[in-house]
Scaffold this active site. Structure first.
Site, PDB file in Angstrom:
ATOM      1  N   LYS A 122       0.696  -1.187  -0.130  1.00  9.45           N
ATOM      2  CA  LYS A 122      -0.111   0.036  -0.079  1.00  9.45           C
ATOM      3  C   LYS A 122       0.919   1.315   0.094  1.00  9.45           C
ATOM      4  O   LYS A 122       0.686   2.164  -0.950  1.00  9.45           O
ATOM      5  CB  LYS A 122      -0.889  -0.085   1.045  1.00  9.45           C
ATOM      6  CG  LYS A 122      -1.974   1.171   1.424  1.00  9.45           C
ATOM      7  CD  LYS A 122      -2.660   1.168   2.629  1.00  9.45           C
ATOM      8  CE  LYS A 122      -2.735   2.596   3.084  1.00  9.45           C
ATOM      9  NZ  LYS A 122      -3.297   2.838   4.336  1.00  9.45           N
ATOM     10  N   ASP A 141      -6.625   0.628   0.124  1.00 16.69           N
ATOM     11  CA  ASP A 141      -6.618   0.811   1.764  1.00 16.69           C
ATOM     12  C   ASP A 141      -8.272   0.219   1.910  1.00 16.69           C
ATOM     13  O   ASP A 141      -8.884  -0.131   1.124  1.00 16.69           O
ATOM     14  CB  ASP A 141      -6.241   2.120   1.903  1.00 16.69           C
ATOM     15  CG  ASP A 141      -7.659   3.023   1.762  1.00 16.69           C
ATOM     16  OD1 ASP A 141      -8.515   2.896   0.833  1.00 16.69           O
ATOM     17  OD2 ASP A 141      -8.066   3.868   2.731  1.00 16.69           O
TER      18      ASP A 141
END
Ligand code: SF4
Length: 229
Positions: A122, A141
């Site tokens: 991420k 996310d």
């Protein structure tokens, strides 16, 4: 329901109109500041991170200063973000590695980014998208995973890697990074976990959840786990 190319473009455009600035809500001035802010944002809100970083970067104004910092002093600046010991250690060690191996620049490949302490896919995607403007980047996310599933852009998987893969296949590459930022904004403002405001949502015409449930809130679903960084 599988989305047509037109539906995907319509969703992208609707979000773009709603949130013209598809930007990251973490505040930063330098490439490494974004890297460390994302690290600090693990299990913490962006808002809190934005409150602590000005003092941190004022005390340690360069990468060199962070690389030479006493870990316990860094801890004292980031205490309120939680997991402060591990975060402080990662920040100081990553600063040393960036200077030693990358000439003081945050690397621009997934492979190199993943070698840095505390950096997961991420974070790496966020750097590739926001710092290097790499097309095709998807930052999976928690909001992105949840809302993509509700809309029917993914098969509903909660696995960040699979969400990344599935979104990459359907989103226009040049839009994907900003699209993910916009989903975060939408997840905070409208499609709020456990109490989505479907009646006020511009995405209703294309939302699988809304179509299937007649606009009933997905609130009763079990609490989702926070995605890793
Ligand atoms: S219609 Fe409802 S469930 Fe679908 S994206 Fe909008 S707020 Fe979320």
């Amino acid at each position: 329901m599988k989305k047509s190319k037109d539906d995907v473009v319509a969703i992208v455009d609707a979000l773009k109109a709603l949130y013209p600035d598809g930007i990251c809500s973490l505040e930063y001035k330098k490439d490494y500041e974004l890297l460390f802010s994302v690290r600090l944002a693990a299990q913490c809100t962006d808002e809190r991170v934005n409150k602590v970083t000005p003092a941190l970067y004022a005390r340690f104004p360069t990468l060199q200063a962070l690389a030479e910092a006493d870990v316990s002093e860094v801890e004292s600046y980031i205490h309120s973000t939680g997991f402060f010991r591990a975060k402080a250690k990662d920040i100081v060690l990553a600063s040393q590695i960036l200077i030693r191996d990358y000439g003081g620049k945050v690397p621009d490949t997934m492979e190199d980014l993943l070698k840095l302490p505390g950096v997961g896919r991420k974070t790496a995607n966020l750097i590739l998208g926001d710092v290097y403007h790499t097309p095709g980047v998807v930052v999976a996310d928690t909001h992105c995973i949840r809302i993509s599933g509700l809309l029917g852009l993914t098969d509903g998987t909660k696995d960040p890697g699979k969400v990344e893969q599935q979104l990459r296949q359907i989103l226009p590459p040049e839009e994907s990074n900003d699209f993910c930022h916009r989903l975060v904004l939408h997840g905070r403002a409208v499609c709020i976990a456990r109490r989505p405001q479907c009646q006020q949502c511009v995405l209703r015409p294309w939302c699988d959840y809304f179509t299937k449930n007649g606009g009933e809130s997905p609130a009763k679903k079990p609490k989702e786990k926070k995605a890793s960084t």
